[in-house]
Motif scaffolding. Sequence first.
Motif, PDB file in Angstrom:
ATOM      1  N   LEU A  77      40.518  29.116  42.640  1.00 19.70           N
ATOM      2  CA  LEU A  77      40.314  30.211  41.692  1.00 19.70           C
ATOM      3  C   LEU A  77      39.716  29.682  40.396  1.00 19.70           C
ATOM      4  O   LEU A  77      40.073  28.596  39.927  1.00 19.70           O
ATOM      5  CB  LEU A  77      41.637  30.917  41.409  1.00 19.70           C
ATOM      6  N   THR A  78      38.817  30.438  39.821  1.00 19.81           N
ATOM      7  CA  THR A  78      38.168  30.038  38.567  1.00 19.81           C
ATOM      8  C   THR A  78      38.201  31.199  37.585  1.00 19.81           C
ATOM      9  O   THR A  78      38.828  32.227  37.839  1.00 19.81           O
ATOM     10  CB  THR A  78      36.711  29.620  38.825  1.00 19.81           C
ATOM     11  N   ASN A  79      37.504  31.037  36.454  1.00 26.58           N
ATOM     12  CA  ASN A  79      37.377  32.134  35.493  1.00 26.58           C
ATOM     13  C   ASN A  79      35.924  32.200  35.020  1.00 26.58           C
ATOM     14  O   ASN A  79      35.171  31.229  35.128  1.00 26.58           O
ATOM     15  CB  ASN A  79      38.334  31.947  34.319  1.00 26.58           C
ATOM     16  N   ASP A  80      35.548  33.339  34.494  1.00 30.00           N
ATOM     17  CA  ASP A  80      34.174  33.556  34.034  1.00 30.00           C
ATOM     18  C   ASP A  80      34.042  33.444  32.524  1.00 30.00           C
ATOM     19  O   ASP A  80      33.026  33.841  31.945  1.00 30.00           O
ATOM     20  CB  ASP A  80      33.695  34.953  34.478  1.00 30.00           C
ATOM     21  N   LEU A  81      35.078  32.897  31.873  1.00 28.43           N
ATOM     22  CA  LEU A  81      35.094  32.861  30.414  1.00 28.43           C
ATOM     23  C   LEU A  81      34.840  31.467  29.855  1.00 28.43           C
ATOM     24  O   LEU A  81      34.949  31.249  28.655  1.00 28.43           O
ATOM     25  CB  LEU A  81      36.443  33.387  29.897  1.00 28.43           C
ATOM     26  N   SER A  85      39.514  24.589  33.732  1.00 30.28           N
ATOM     27  CA  SER A  85      39.473  24.880  35.173  1.00 30.28           C
ATOM     28  C   SER A  85      40.842  25.283  35.720  1.00 30.28           C
ATOM     29  O   SER A  85      40.935  25.904  36.785  1.00 30.28           O
ATOM     30  CB  SER A  85      38.961  23.650  35.937  1.00 30.28           C
ATOM     31  N   ASP A  86      41.922  24.916  35.004  1.00 27.10           N
ATOM     32  CA  ASP A  86      43.265  25.299  35.452  1.00 27.10           C
ATOM     33  C   ASP A  86      43.611  26.732  35.062  1.00 27.10           C
ATOM     34  O   ASP A  86      44.677  27.226  35.411  1.00 27.10           O
ATOM     35  CB  ASP A  86      44.319  24.353  34.866  1.00 27.10           C
ATOM     36  N   THR A  87      42.751  27.379  34.328  1.00 24.67           N
ATOM     37  CA  THR A  87      42.975  28.775  33.929  1.00 24.67           C
ATOM     38  C   THR A  87      42.215  29.688  34.878  1.00 24.67           C
ATOM     39  O   THR A  87      41.047  29.462  35.167  1.00 24.67           O
ATOM     40  CB  THR A  87      42.489  29.013  32.489  1.00 24.67           C
ATOM     41  N   PHE A  88      42.884  30.705  35.394  1.00 24.98           N
ATOM     42  CA  PHE A  88      42.244  31.605  36.340  1.00 24.98           C
ATOM     43  C   PHE A  88      42.614  33.042  35.987  1.00 24.98           C
ATOM     44  O   PHE A  88      43.570  33.301  35.248  1.00 24.98           O
ATOM     45  CB  PHE A  88      42.652  31.286  37.779  1.00 24.98           C
ATOM     46  N   GLU A  89      41.877  33.957  36.550  1.00 19.37           N
ATOM     47  CA  GLU A  89      42.058  35.375  36.248  1.00 19.37           C
ATOM     48  C   GLU A  89      42.823  36.058  37.379  1.00 19.37           C
ATOM     49  O   GLU A  89      42.498  35.885  38.557  1.00 19.37           O
ATOM     50  CB  GLU A  89      40.713  36.065  36.065  1.00 19.37           C
ATOM     51  N   ILE A  90      43.879  36.817  37.005  1.00 14.82           N
ATOM     52  CA  ILE A  90      44.659  37.577  37.976  1.00 14.82           C
ATOM     53  C   ILE A  90      43.991  38.940  38.153  1.00 14.82           C
ATOM     54  O   ILE A  90      43.697  39.621  37.162  1.00 14.82           O
ATOM     55  CB  ILE A  90      46.109  37.757  37.502  1.00 14.82           C
ATOM     56  N   PRO A  91      43.725  39.355  39.387  1.00 14.69           N
ATOM     57  CA  PRO A  91      43.097  40.667  39.607  1.00 14.69           C
ATOM     58  C   PRO A  91      43.909  41.788  38.960  1.00 14.69           C
ATOM     59  O   PRO A  91      45.143  41.749  38.942  1.00 14.69           O
ATOM     60  CB  PRO A  91      43.078  40.797  41.139  1.00 14.69           C
ATOM     61  N   SER A  92      43.209  42.753  38.413  1.00 19.78           N
ATOM     62  CA  SER A  92      43.861  43.841  37.673  1.00 19.78           C
ATOM     63  C   SER A  92      44.835  44.624  38.546  1.00 19.78           C
ATOM     64  O   SER A  92      45.868  45.113  38.059  1.00 19.78           O
ATOM     65  CB  SER A  92      42.812  44.790  37.087  1.00 19.78           C
TER      66      SER A  92
END
Length: 828
Positions: free
Chosen positions: A744-748, A752-759
């Motif tokens: 899992l990644t993020n677009d911000l 790299s250890d930070t990821f986005e939880i689906p709404s």
Amino acid sequence: MDYIQSEAAAQGVPLLPGKAVILPSSFQGSPRNMAQNYQDAMAIVRKHGKPDFFVTMTCNPKWLEIVENLEEGQSVVNRPDLVVRVFKMKLDQLQVFMGLPHAHILIILIPEDKPNTVERIDQFISAEIPDQETRPRLYEIVTRHMVHGPCGEHNLNSPCMVDGHYSKEFPKQFQEETLVNVSRYPRYKRRNNCVEAIVNGKYIDNSWIVPYCPMLSLRYNCHINVECCASVKSVKYLFKYVYKEHATLNHYEIKSHMNSRYVSAPEAGWRLFSFPMHRLSHSIMRLQVYLPGQQSICFNEDNLEEVVQQAGNKDTTLTAWFKLNQVDENARNILYGDIPQHYVFDKRLRKWTPRQRGAGSTIGRMYSVNIQSDSERFCLRLLLLHISGATSFENLKTFNGIHYQSFKEAAQARSLFEDDKVWDNTLHEAAGEKMPRQLRELFAHICILAVPHNIPDLFSKYKKLLCEDFARLHEGHTSDCQYCTDCVLRDIQNIFTANGKSCRDFDLPVPPDVSDFSVSTYNAEAEKNKADEMRKKIDQNAKQKLAFEAIMSTIDDNSLPQRLFFLDGPGGSGKTFLYKTLLSTIRGNNGIALPVASTGIAANLLEGGRTYHSQFKLPVPLLDTSTSSMRMTSDDAKQIREANVIIYDEATMAPKDALRCINNLLKEIMQNEKPLGGKTIVFGGDFRQTLPVVSHGTQAAIVESSIKFHPLWKKFNILKLDNNIRSIDPEFSAWLLKLGNGELTNDLGLDSDTFEIPSEMVCNGDLVKEIYGDKLLPSDFEQYTDKAILCPRNVDVDDINKRHLKIMRAIYRNFSTALTLRECHFIS
């Protein structure tokens, strides 16, 4: 109550005699308190004789006092406060006080009322269905509350069915007249008179009736079992519950811990209301026994010196007895243990004064002393049991004008210690309160330390008591059989071996070289049937089937260079089910399978599971220099040596030092230099989950501490399970796997250890209401067992608990459920 008494009289039902000695009820407390209260009860028995009646009373949830006070939508389980209050009132009417809504009572009658004939027993106890025409109310009560089961072929799922066999010896044999049994209970009259009743849709006759007293059944309308006692063993049962979980041959500390931590709602209510846990009809005074200058004192860090100085000038019950004998001629004919019957100990003045009242209801007893750990104090207690009128410790050491240097020498001079009868008396006293295993330890230490001349005679005399647990746990065996005798001798031999002795040294039979008995308690047929059912499901899952066959193919092949497996799979992929299938398959073939785990929770999921620290005797904390403390001649070592497979669940949480220690231990036990001693071992877990705990360790240090970085890892055969058979949400399962794999990644542009939880996975409102709904009604409680809120921190747990309870209080503001709310825990 007047109506019930008149009805009982009209039907010819006898009332229990009015004068009796009441022994304390069974209760739950610390083993130390239980032992002391048991000895208090035995003090009453020593004065008044064995119990006559054993009464077991169980709360009836359909008592009108309970049912009529339930609010709309409530059931009995919602009102433990009401249950215990009503039960307390019923016990008050019976004029005895016990522990919980399941009470045990021992009653000692005065001599003229004792049930010492068959006619007297039949007068108070019945084991037959009453006549429905002449005793309709008693008939209704007995058929509702005093019928066992039915079990067996009528109900294979009955709680009394253990591995397909009866555990309560029902149905009983028909009996035309009562027969008195001197070792247990009488065999009550159960005539085959064709009287039947329908219970749970089954026809039952007198063979299914639990013995009862008609008067008590009519009076209290609940399950109230009454037995006629034949010996003092009933006191031992009352307090020790000899054959419950803590007395089993193979002690699984995880299961014991879980059982001991459970407190039911009625028990919690009983304690919160401060109802008494037990009560005696007599007052028991416990008398101190200590060596000169070794009395117990209470102190804190601030007043230690002051307390020590005052202790020398402060008389105890023992030193005050010495002083009493110096001035009071009447006291000189009374033994120390009997002095409370005639004198009162004034705690303020620290002296004995003549008793003005209560002489018949006060009994004294000395604290017991362990001969194995404190032989000198044991001899002091022995002297106090036989000498009256002593004026000092030194006076006790004097006999026939000769002053001896120790209490042991004085006891020997009086023929109290060297006489082999003292060891007979010691074993006889211990048999009343000690578990069979403890009794075996005492017997072995008497042999080692005292070397009495009649050891074979002592063994023969107490063999049945030494064998009790083996005879009960192994179906088809009795305490007289050779199998149980070999088990006992094996245990005693182990103690002898640790002290450089052998059974041969004491003219005892040498036990055969048998494997560990504790693992043979599994019913092979039942395990085989269980395994067959599991195999049907395993065969439907290709990867589970492949893993099962791969492991089983190595169990009997000792020629393989190593037999190491790692079962890799995320949560819900069927690892535990595969473990259980392996365990039942091997146990069903009379083999030995040992399940271990890194945590107690995981170990509790597998029958017979233990933590790896317990199974392999590894220290806590585990260091890079740690080694196992297991002796090669111990039962655990024998068990491991004979094991067909060892299953290690949640091995990903274990540090590589654990694998190193286990590897060295198994090589030594098996006398084999192959990896892990050449044993078939199945490790399992998920590296996506919790890794070993490293205090203040970095991410790299934590990863490097895992078993993957041990040299043996490259020798493991990796078996993979990846199909989540437990989840009902495939999308959520796939997302969890990506999370564990680090995909899992993020677009911000964040770390790299930070990821986005689906709404759609985020709760935007109240989490408690999202999971449990807006209303928490009693009718919905059952569905809550399938839901849980997991929190990473205790502070979050406390916060959610408060919000949850707030909702419940708003709903139940008109209900008396404060007790229930205080004891509920919805989040773990």
